[in-house]
Design a protein around this motif. Sequence first.
Motif, PDB file in Angstrom:
ATOM      1  N   PHE A   1     -63.833  15.708 -27.024  1.00 30.89           N
ATOM      2  CA  PHE A   1     -64.855  15.296 -27.967  1.00 30.89           C
ATOM      3  C   PHE A   1     -64.781  16.092 -29.262  1.00 30.89           C
ATOM      4  O   PHE A   1     -64.146  17.148 -29.343  1.00 30.89           O
ATOM      5  CB  PHE A   1     -66.256  15.383 -27.351  1.00 30.89           C
ATOM      6  CG  PHE A   1     -66.570  16.678 -26.666  1.00 30.89           C
ATOM      7  CD1 PHE A   1     -67.264  17.684 -27.332  1.00 30.89           C
ATOM      8  CD2 PHE A   1     -66.191  16.892 -25.347  1.00 30.89           C
ATOM      9  CE1 PHE A   1     -67.563  18.873 -26.705  1.00 30.89           C
ATOM     10  CE2 PHE A   1     -66.492  18.085 -24.709  1.00 30.89           C
ATOM     11  CZ  PHE A   1     -67.177  19.081 -25.392  1.00 30.89           C
TER      12      PHE A   1
ATOM     13  N   ILE B   1     -71.565  13.829 -33.187  1.00 28.38           N
ATOM     14  CA  ILE B   1     -70.690  14.026 -32.026  1.00 28.38           C
ATOM     15  C   ILE B   1     -70.115  12.674 -31.619  1.00 28.38           C
ATOM     16  O   ILE B   1     -70.798  11.646 -31.679  1.00 28.38           O
ATOM     17  CB  ILE B   1     -71.449  14.673 -30.845  1.00 28.38           C
ATOM     18  CG1 ILE B   1     -70.489  14.962 -29.681  1.00 28.38           C
ATOM     19  CG2 ILE B   1     -72.619  13.814 -30.391  1.00 28.38           C
ATOM     20  CD1 ILE B   1     -71.101  15.796 -28.568  1.00 28.38           C
TER      21      ILE B   1
ATOM     22  N   SER C   1     -77.008  21.721 -26.938  1.00 24.85           N
ATOM     23  CA  SER C   1     -76.125  20.629 -26.550  1.00 24.85           C
ATOM     24  C   SER C   1     -76.217  20.464 -25.047  1.00 24.85           C
ATOM     25  O   SER C   1     -76.624  21.379 -24.325  1.00 24.85           O
ATOM     26  CB  SER C   1     -74.673  20.928 -26.960  1.00 24.85           C
ATOM     27  OG  SER C   1     -74.180  22.054 -26.260  1.00 24.85           O
TER      28      SER C   1
ATOM     29  N   SER D   1     -74.026  21.656 -21.231  1.00 29.00           N
ATOM     30  CA  SER D   1     -72.858  21.128 -21.913  1.00 29.00           C
ATOM     31  C   SER D   1     -71.679  22.078 -21.771  1.00 29.00           C
ATOM     32  O   SER D   1     -71.863  23.294 -21.721  1.00 29.00           O
ATOM     33  CB  SER D   1     -73.181  20.944 -23.404  1.00 29.00           C
ATOM     34  OG  SER D   1     -72.007  20.717 -24.135  1.00 29.00           O
TER      35      SER D   1
ATOM     36  N   GLY E   1     -64.765  21.886 -22.629  1.00 29.87           N
ATOM     37  CA  GLY E   1     -65.460  22.653 -23.656  1.00 29.87           C
ATOM     38  C   GLY E   1     -64.599  23.664 -24.376  1.00 29.87           C
ATOM     39  O   GLY E   1     -65.083  24.354 -25.281  1.00 29.87           O
TER      40      GLY E   1
ATOM     41  N   LEU F   1     -75.986  11.597 -30.534  1.00 31.34           N
ATOM     42  CA  LEU F   1     -75.613  11.410 -29.135  1.00 31.34           C
ATOM     43  C   LEU F   1     -74.463  10.429 -29.036  1.00 31.34           C
ATOM     44  O   LEU F   1     -74.188   9.657 -29.960  1.00 31.34           O
ATOM     45  CB  LEU F   1     -76.823  10.913 -28.331  1.00 31.34           C
ATOM     46  CG  LEU F   1     -77.464   9.601 -28.786  1.00 31.34           C
ATOM     47  CD1 LEU F   1     -76.950   8.425 -27.973  1.00 31.34           C
ATOM     48  CD2 LEU F   1     -78.978   9.671 -28.667  1.00 31.34           C
ATOM     49  N   CYS F   2     -73.795  10.447 -27.894  1.00 36.21           N
ATOM     50  CA  CYS F   2     -72.695   9.522 -27.618  1.00 36.21           C
ATOM     51  C   CYS F   2     -72.695   9.244 -26.119  1.00 36.21           C
ATOM     52  O   CYS F   2     -72.653  10.181 -25.310  1.00 36.21           O
ATOM     53  CB  CYS F   2     -71.354  10.115 -28.060  1.00 36.21           C
ATOM     54  SG  CYS F   2     -69.951   8.987 -27.866  1.00 36.21           S
TER      55      CYS F   2
ATOM     56  N   SER G   1     -72.681   9.142 -18.742  1.00 41.21           N
ATOM     57  CA  SER G   1     -72.939  10.452 -19.346  1.00 41.21           C
ATOM     58  C   SER G   1     -73.360  10.293 -20.806  1.00 41.21           C
ATOM     59  O   SER G   1     -72.684   9.600 -21.577  1.00 41.21           O
ATOM     60  CB  SER G   1     -71.692  11.343 -19.264  1.00 41.21           C
ATOM     61  OG  SER G   1     -71.355  11.609 -17.920  1.00 41.21           O
TER      62      SER G   1
ATOM     63  N   VAL H   1     -67.306  11.145 -28.487  1.00 40.41           N
ATOM     64  CA  VAL H   1     -66.540  11.471 -27.290  1.00 40.41           C
ATOM     65  C   VAL H   1     -65.442  10.441 -27.085  1.00 40.41           C
ATOM     66  O   VAL H   1     -65.687   9.227 -27.193  1.00 40.41           O
ATOM     67  CB  VAL H   1     -67.459  11.523 -26.051  1.00 40.41           C
ATOM     68  CG1 VAL H   1     -66.664  11.926 -24.811  1.00 40.41           C
ATOM     69  CG2 VAL H   1     -68.624  12.490 -26.271  1.00 40.41           C
TER      70      VAL H   1
ATOM     71  N   ILE I   1     -75.328  17.421 -21.487  1.00 37.54           N
ATOM     72  CA  ILE I   1     -74.912  16.120 -20.966  1.00 37.54           C
ATOM     73  C   ILE I   1     -76.014  15.623 -20.039  1.00 37.54           C
ATOM     74  O   ILE I   1     -76.442  16.333 -19.125  1.00 37.54           O
ATOM     75  CB  ILE I   1     -73.579  16.215 -20.205  1.00 37.54           C
ATOM     76  CG1 ILE I   1     -72.471  16.720 -21.135  1.00 37.54           C
ATOM     77  CG2 ILE I   1     -73.203  14.855 -19.632  1.00 37.54           C
ATOM     78  CD1 ILE I   1     -71.138  16.924 -20.445  1.00 37.54           C
TER      79      ILE I   1
ATOM     80  N   TYR J   1     -73.788  12.482 -23.999  1.00 39.93           N
ATOM     81  CA  TYR J   1     -73.519  13.771 -24.645  1.00 39.93           C
ATOM     82  C   TYR J   1     -74.442  13.880 -25.860  1.00 39.93           C
ATOM     83  O   TYR J   1     -74.563  12.931 -26.638  1.00 39.93           O
ATOM     84  CB  TYR J   1     -72.069  13.848 -25.123  1.00 39.93           C
ATOM     85  CG  TYR J   1     -71.028  13.857 -24.028  1.00 39.93           C
ATOM     86  CD1 TYR J   1     -70.318  15.013 -23.735  1.00 39.93           C
ATOM     87  CD2 TYR J   1     -70.731  12.702 -23.309  1.00 39.93           C
ATOM     88  CE1 TYR J   1     -69.338  15.027 -22.750  1.00 39.93           C
ATOM     89  CE2 TYR J   1     -69.768  12.703 -22.316  1.00 39.93           C
ATOM     90  CZ  TYR J   1     -69.079  13.865 -22.040  1.00 39.93           C
ATOM     91  OH  TYR J   1     -68.122  13.868 -21.055  1.00 39.93           O
ATOM     92  N   TYR J   2     -75.070  15.020 -26.034  1.00 35.63           N
ATOM     93  CA  TYR J   2     -75.942  15.168 -27.196  1.00 35.63           C
ATOM     94  C   TYR J   2     -75.778  16.540 -27.836  1.00 35.63           C
ATOM     95  O   TYR J   2     -75.355  17.508 -27.204  1.00 35.63           O
ATOM     96  CB  TYR J   2     -77.416  14.955 -26.810  1.00 35.63           C
ATOM     97  CG  TYR J   2     -78.048  16.104 -26.056  1.00 35.63           C
ATOM     98  CD1 TYR J   2     -78.658  17.174 -26.730  1.00 35.63           C
ATOM     99  CD2 TYR J   2     -78.037  16.137 -24.660  1.00 35.63           C
ATOM    100  CE1 TYR J   2     -79.230  18.227 -26.042  1.00 35.63           C
ATOM    101  CE2 TYR J   2     -78.605  17.186 -23.969  1.00 35.63           C
ATOM    102  CZ  TYR J   2     -79.201  18.234 -24.658  1.00 35.63           C
ATOM    103  OH  TYR J   2     -79.756  19.285 -23.969  1.00 35.63           O
TER     104      TYR J   2
END
Length: 383
Positions: free
Chosen positions: A342, A333, A303, A316, A363, A278-279, A284, A335, A305, A286-287
Amino acid sequence: MKNLFYALLVMLAVASCREDELVAMSDTQDTGASPAPSEIVGMYVLCEGNMGTNKASVDYLDLSGQDGTVKYHRNIFPERNPSEVKELGDVGNDLKIYGSRLWMTINCSNMVVVATADSCKKIAKIDIPNCRYLAFYGGFAYVSSYVGPVAVGTNVQRGRVYKVDTLTFEKVDSVTVGYQPDEIAVLDGKLYVANSGGYLLDSSERTVSSIDLASFEVDGSVDVAPNLHRLRADRHGRLWATSRGDYWGTPSRLYVLERGQDGLMALADSVDVPVSDLCIVGDSLYYIGVEWSYETNSNKMSSGIIDIRDCSVAASPLSASAEFGDVTLPYGIIVNPIGGDFYVMDAKDYLSSGKLNHFLPDGTFDWGVWTGDIPGHAAFLFK
């Protein structure tokens, strides 16, 4: 005497030639992308290398635009450090930048390697057994350690967190925590530790340990879930912990910890998604996730958010990307906190070259390059 002198000259010449032959140049690939003006000038990628192969390596993505396009440099450590052993070590486990230094934990080689952040030239090696993850605070590096050798079984020892002075690179203290500690995070004067229990044959280890940084003593623990792995702090004073589950009945999930009225950290919520990495950027999270499906007898990728304010899950941008479907094993990941684009690191088969895939904020797939074996950890280099 003259003959001896000439013989010595020949020996020195041969030695010099051999030394020149040992210098391994990095492999450069042009992504074809145009660099965008940014405070970020590059990104390091640590490739783990399969255990026992001694193939951990560090790559570098040049985002400075000095050569007109974005270029990716594979395996830069031997080139930048020609007098060192060519291989970085056995299993690269974490990589972070603190100040002007690049820190890397090389797990099965039992060492932390410190290099210059701008050029990846080695400065120091710190011996720490079975070292795992890094965190920094107040001029000190904190390193989680399994302590014991790589061995599965119930007769294993508890892990430790080591405290290292970032100026002298000396170990100044250590403290015992739970079994097989993995990621660590600093929050409000405390260091939190996700204890995995990864070497145990049961699910008895389920805790996040709390260490008071002033005294450097454990002052509490929180029962969360078995086989904990990731641990990140957000800007609202909460912790996000991931559990790998038990690979059978208990699935991989994401958990939220926050302070109660008593001021102690406690389990507050959970999100029903599998998370491998994750980040967090702003609000947010993100995973990416990989979970084994017994229905299809294959890995299931996911994936998304998560809005960290209310734990709501949004689809995502990757879900609409056909190229994300070509990712075999999403392993990491990161970002861009400025541009919102990302990078997804693909471990492929864990045995050969992986891949770094770049996606735009919406994306859209931008480009991809081959990396070292098992890319899994990355850090941006700022001006």
